[in-house]
Design a protein around this motif. Structure first.
Motif, short mmCIF file in Angstrom:
data_model
loop_
_atom_site.label_atom_id
_atom_site.label_comp_id
_atom_site.label_asym_id
_atom_site.label_seq_id
_atom_site.Cartn_x
_atom_site.Cartn_y
_atom_site.Cartn_z
N GLY A 1 0.84 -1.20 0.00
CA GLY A 1 0.00 0.00 0.00
C GLY A 1 0.87 1.25 0.00
O GLY A 1 2.07 1.19 0.29
N PRO A 2 0.26 2.38 -0.30
CA PRO A 2 1.04 3.61 -0.50
C PRO A 2 1.59 4.25 0.77
O PRO A 2 2.47 5.11 0.68
CB PRO A 2 0.04 4.54 -1.19
N THR A 3 1.12 3.87 1.96
CA THR A 3 1.58 4.55 3.17
C THR A 3 2.36 3.66 4.14
O THR A 3 2.87 4.15 5.14
CB THR A 3 0.38 5.16 3.93
N ALA A 4 2.46 2.37 3.87
CA ALA A 4 3.10 1.44 4.81
C ALA A 4 4.62 1.53 4.80
O ALA A 4 5.27 1.26 5.82
CB ALA A 4 2.67 0.01 4.52
N LEU A 5 5.21 1.91 3.70
CA LEU A 5 6.67 1.93 3.56
C LEU A 5 7.25 3.08 4.39
O LEU A 5 6.86 4.23 4.25
CB LEU A 5 7.05 2.09 2.09
N LYS A 6 8.20 2.75 5.29
CA LYS A 6 8.79 3.75 6.18
C LYS A 6 10.24 4.08 5.82
O LYS A 6 10.70 5.20 6.05
CB LYS A 6 8.74 3.26 7.64
N LYS A 7 10.96 3.10 5.29
CA LYS A 7 12.37 3.30 4.94
C LYS A 7 12.70 2.33 3.81
O LYS A 7 12.18 1.21 3.78
CB LYS A 7 13.24 3.01 6.16
N TYR A 8 13.59 2.78 2.92
CA TYR A 8 13.91 1.95 1.76
C TYR A 8 15.28 2.36 1.25
O TYR A 8 15.54 3.55 1.02
CB TYR A 8 12.83 2.18 0.70
N GLY A 9 16.16 1.39 1.07
CA GLY A 9 17.49 1.67 0.54
C GLY A 9 18.00 0.48 -0.24
O GLY A 9 17.67 -0.67 0.07
N VAL A 10 18.78 0.75 -1.27
CA VAL A 10 19.32 -0.32 -2.11
C VAL A 10 20.75 0.01 -2.52
O VAL A 10 21.22 1.12 -2.36
CB VAL A 10 18.48 -0.54 -3.40
#
Length: 129
Positions: free
Chosen positions: A71-80
């Protein structure tokens, strides 16, 4: 959505990357490095066989798998990190797997591969569990 360790999602995020995808991304991002759009520069300046996609395009496509899943609001942090170039003609498949759930947050290992099964993006996301 209640995520648990072992939950997975796999999604083809783009089929047949083409030069139009790459140039559109350059326009949207403002990144006009000639290695991404000028065949001569890619070959002569850097010794590459062709132009290649921006790493951030691959990251964005991988992120789309995450938001489609969570969903559009669940992601809190993301790195690759970028592990291999993406060339015109490549098809990318992104996969996420929940590796930990703690304190209402899920840690998700992400990997995106090309049509040959070679990793092009690897990283981690934190999302609301």
């Amino acid at each position: 959505m209640a995520l648990k360790v072992g939950d997975t999602r796999e999604q083809v995020v783009i089929e047949n990357v083409n030069r139009s995808h790459i140039v559109k991304y350059a326009g949207a991002s403002g990144d006009f490095n000639p290695l991404h759009h000028d065949e001569g520069a890619a070959q002569k300046m850097a010794g590459y066989p062709s132009v290649f996609a921006h790493g951030m395009l691959s990251m964005g496509l991988t992120g789309r798998m995450l938001t489609d899943w969570l969903g559009p609001t669940a992601l809190k942090k993301y790195g690759v990190r970028f592990t291999k170039q993406v060339w015109p003609g490549d098809t990318l498949t992104a996969r996420g797997e929940v590796t930990k759930v703690e304190g209402g947050l899920a840690t998700i290992k992400v990997i995106t591969t090309n049509q040959n099964g070679e990793s092009v993006v690897e990283g981690e996301a934190i999302a609301q569990a």
